[in-house]
Enzyme design. Structure first.
Site, mmCIF file in Angstrom:
data_model
loop_
_atom_site.group_PDB
_atom_site.id
_atom_site.type_symbol
_atom_site.label_atom_id
_atom_site.label_comp_id
_atom_site.label_asym_id
_atom_site.label_seq_id
_atom_site.Cartn_x
_atom_site.Cartn_y
_atom_site.Cartn_z
ATOM 1 N N GLY A 82 53.617 -13.536 103.521
ATOM 2 C CA GLY A 82 54.994 -13.388 103.994
ATOM 3 C C GLY A 82 55.673 -12.099 103.554
ATOM 4 O O GLY A 82 55.110 -11.000 103.646
ATOM 5 N N TYR B 74 67.492 -26.153 98.533
ATOM 6 C CA TYR B 74 66.991 -24.801 98.795
ATOM 7 C C TYR B 74 68.168 -23.822 98.904
ATOM 8 O O TYR B 74 68.157 -22.744 98.295
ATOM 9 C CB TYR B 74 66.138 -24.771 100.075
HETATM 10 C C1 8X3 Z 1 64.759 -18.536 104.684
HETATM 11 C C2 8X3 Z 1 65.666 -18.483 105.835
HETATM 12 O O1 8X3 Z 1 67.215 -19.783 107.380
HETATM 13 O O2 8X3 Z 1 65.099 -20.826 106.806
HETATM 14 O O3 8X3 Z 1 65.449 -18.452 103.494
HETATM 15 O O4 8X3 Z 1 66.855 -20.685 105.187
HETATM 16 S S1 8X3 Z 1 66.221 -20.022 106.287
#
Ligand code: 8X3
Length: 247
Positions: free
Chosen positions: A8, A147
């Protein structure tokens, strides 16, 4: 030094910094994959050192950094990239073990690396910390809860570090990507590739290389220029919560 360099955005940074002529130290958990990347970049003339450790393992990270050969000790750019999302359950039904992994990697791992590398930058009065945050740190979205919180923490820790080093020449950047097509969603959806693929349909997502370009730009900006924060979105993504998909 790039953490989480095996895929990534981390892999994009490995390739782009190597192309830029920089010596690169690549860290990650997957030694086999790191070795493949080392070979690929070395064949193109880059100088590459690999370190196999998990940023969650503070003792092992410390051991690896303390054992760096003399010619690799002066780290000018730290890309704190290692990070992940696990699950999309509502917060009240989330998996506590997943929370631990995200918090230990995205927040505490980033702090460990900062604690290990930045003192040398201060001593040399030279260096740049590039933290990989996210649009997810600006606004929560459905199922993002923990997250998003970790990426909000990355924003606060990046701003805090920038304040703490403001009397030095060390620069601090928060890169905040939106939708980037990597293994990120496969991991988040626990290997449900069809679901991950769906996320990237009807829109041209960013790639790891797109984010790496910005990292290389920030690190090559004139010394008096500090790219403090960059939000990088695909053209048809307007915010954490709005993506326009075309059939
Ligand atoms: C990654 C982007 O929009 O999936 O951090 O959170 S998102």
């Amino acid at each position: 030094m790039i953490t989480g360099a095996t895929s990534g955005i981390g892999l994009g940074c490995a390739r782009k910094f190597a192309e830029n002529g920089d010596k690169v130290i690549l860290t990650g958990r997957n030694g086999g994959r790191l070795e493949e990347i080392r070979k690929e970049l070395t064949e193109k003339g880059a100088q590459v050192l690999t370190l196999v450790f998990d940023v969650r393992d503070r003792a092992e990270a410390t051991r690896c950094i303390n054992a760096l050969p003399a010619e690799w000790r002066e780290i000018d750019v730290l890309v704190n990239n290692a990070g992940l999302a696990l699950g999309v359950e509502p917060e009240y039904e989330g998996c506590c073990d997943d929370w631990d992994v995200m918090i230990d990697t995205n927040i505490k791992g980033l702090l460990t690396m900062t604690r290990l590398i930045v003192p040398g930058m201060i001593e040399r009065n030279r260096g740049h910390v590039i933290n990989v945050g996210s649009v997810a740190g600006d606004a929560a979205y459905a199922g993002g809860n923990v997250y998003c919180a970790t990426k909000a923490a990355v924003k606060a820790l990046t701003d805090g570090l920038r304040i703490d080093v403001a009397d030095t020449a060390v620069r601090v950047t928060n890169l905040k990507p939106g939708l980037v097509e990597t293994n990120f969603s496969n991991i988040r959806f626990r290997g449900d590739t069809a679901r991950a693929k769906k996320l990237y349909t009807g829109i041209e997502p960013l790639t790891g290389d797109d984010i790496a370009d910005v990292a290389v730009y920030a690190s090559n900006a004139p010394k008096h220029v500090q790219i403090a924060e960059v939000l990088i979105l695909a053209t048809h993504q307007a915010s954490a919560n709005l993506i326009v998909r075309k059939e």
